[in-house]
Design a protein around this motif. Structure first.
Motif, mmCIF file in Angstrom:
data_model
loop_
_atom_site.group_PDB
_atom_site.id
_atom_site.type_symbol
_atom_site.label_atom_id
_atom_site.label_comp_id
_atom_site.label_asym_id
_atom_site.label_seq_id
_atom_site.Cartn_x
_atom_site.Cartn_y
_atom_site.Cartn_z
ATOM 1 N N THR A 30 0.840 -1.190 0.000
ATOM 2 C CA THR A 30 0.000 0.000 0.000
ATOM 3 C C THR A 30 0.872 1.236 0.000
ATOM 4 N N THR A 31 0.316 2.335 -0.435
ATOM 5 C CA THR A 31 1.037 3.601 -0.504
ATOM 6 C C THR A 31 0.564 4.502 0.628
ATOM 7 N N LEU A 32 1.521 4.915 1.457
ATOM 8 C CA LEU A 32 1.222 5.840 2.540
ATOM 9 C C LEU A 32 1.737 7.223 2.171
ATOM 10 N N GLN A 33 0.991 8.208 2.540
ATOM 11 C CA GLN A 33 1.405 9.573 2.288
ATOM 12 C C GLN A 33 1.006 10.443 3.470
ATOM 13 N N THR A 67 5.731 10.408 0.369
ATOM 14 C CA THR A 67 4.992 9.268 -0.163
ATOM 15 C C THR A 67 5.877 8.040 -0.024
ATOM 16 N N ASN A 69 5.880 3.622 -0.288
ATOM 17 C CA ASN A 69 5.258 2.349 -0.623
ATOM 18 C C ASN A 69 5.637 1.322 0.446
ATOM 19 N N LYS A 94 -4.145 2.541 7.509
ATOM 20 C CA LYS A 94 -4.180 3.957 7.162
ATOM 21 C C LYS A 94 -3.551 4.182 5.791
ATOM 22 N N SER A 95 -4.006 5.239 5.142
ATOM 23 C CA SER A 95 -3.404 5.639 3.871
ATOM 24 C C SER A 95 -2.751 7.011 3.975
ATOM 25 N N THR A 96 -3.132 7.765 5.007
ATOM 26 C CA THR A 96 -2.563 9.095 5.236
ATOM 27 C C THR A 96 -2.114 9.196 6.685
#
Length: 293
Positions: A30-33, A67, A69, A94-96
């Motif tokens: 997943t991509t976290l930012q 950002t 990964n 979470k993604s953010t």
């Protein structure tokens, strides 16, 4: 019976494809930012963002954003920045992830000695470099000023010659006095020192180097080329503590020729002349040796 087996086979086949798809999705990660700011809400560029327990990480941009990964299950992000407290945030599901870092107050609580007393580093506006602790005894030297070599920005420390025990020449950020020969002012517990510094580095508690106009304002023309303040150790409360350190070196003369004795040189001279038929016995010594008057 055949229809039931066929239905069961189709079910297992479908379940296999579902497992493969889910595994591929986890492998892709997943991509976290997010964004990293300070206590006032200002962006912090260059903050290191690292997945705990791995080498997977990145750094924030100019606006404090990042950002990353992530392929680790239930990851924990570690945010670290010089002068700020390190912070860990659980990022599972979470993604953010937005983070606010607090200033590391321990670094700002350090006490620094200056010309007119002591102040906290957070209250200091002048240019002061401190050397203390293990840095003072890292190398075996007899002159306490030698421990500053390579540890103080702007300090140029050289020997006046290659002779053993030669005096030290040093300046801080160049020479600015009128005669251009005055060295930095050295004070040991408030006492001015001229010439070789004979204070044992093991007796020094800290050294502060004043490198800006503050030194001139306090010490006048004597501090025009900088000031080195040396504070020696003193007794303290608590139990007695004894420490010991030592070092040794081996030195020997090197590069000296193997000198012959007088009789050895005479024998060599006679033999060299004999091979060319210029010497046949002691009676021919006058021919091959210069007489001494």
């Amino acid at each position: 019976m055949e229809r039931a087996l066929l239905k069961k086979a189709r079910y297992l086949y479908s379940l296999f494809f579902i497992i493969v798809a889910v595994t591929g999705a986890f492998a892709q990660g997943t991509t976290l930012q997010g964004r990293v700011v300070d206590e006032t809400g200002g962006p912090l560029p260059g903050v290191t963002v690292l997945v705990k327990g791995t080498t997977n990480g990145t750094a924030t941009g100019v606006d404090g954003s990042y950002t990353l990964n992530v392929t680790t299950a239930n990851p924990t992000l570690v945010f670290s920045y010089i002068g700020y407290q390190t912070k860990e945030v659980a990022a599972a599901g979470k993604s953010t992830v937005n983070v606010s870092l607090a200033v590391d107050s321990k670094a700002l609580e350090e006490v620094v000695v200056i010309g007119y007393g002591t102040v906290k580093k957070s209250d200091l506006t002048g240019s002061v470099t401190s050397v203390r602790g293990e840095d003072l005894t890292a190398i075996p030297v007899t002159n306490g000023l030698e421990v500053l070599q390579g540890k103080v920005p702007g300090l140029d420390l050289t020997r006046s010659s290659g002779q053993a025990g030669a005096s030290l020449n040093f300046n801080i950020r160049g020479t600015r006095s009128i005669d251009a020969i005055r060295p930095p002012l050295v004070l040991v517990d408030g006492i001015r020192y001229d010439g070789p510094l004979d204070v044992n580095p093991n007796d020094i508690a800290s050294m502060e180097i004043l490198k800006d106009a503050t030194a001139t304002a306090i010490y006048g023309s004597m501090g025009a080329n900088g000031v080195i303040l040396i504070t020696t150790k003193s007794g303290g409360s608590g139990k007695a503590k004894v420490t010991f350190n030592s070092y040794y070196g081996i030195s020997e003369a090197n590069g000296y020729a193997d000198i012959m004795s007088g009789p050895e040189w005479v024998a060599l001279r006679r033999e060299s002349r004999r091979t060319v038929e210029e010497w046949a016995g002691p009676e021919d010594d006058e021919k091959i040796f210069n007489p001494t008057h």
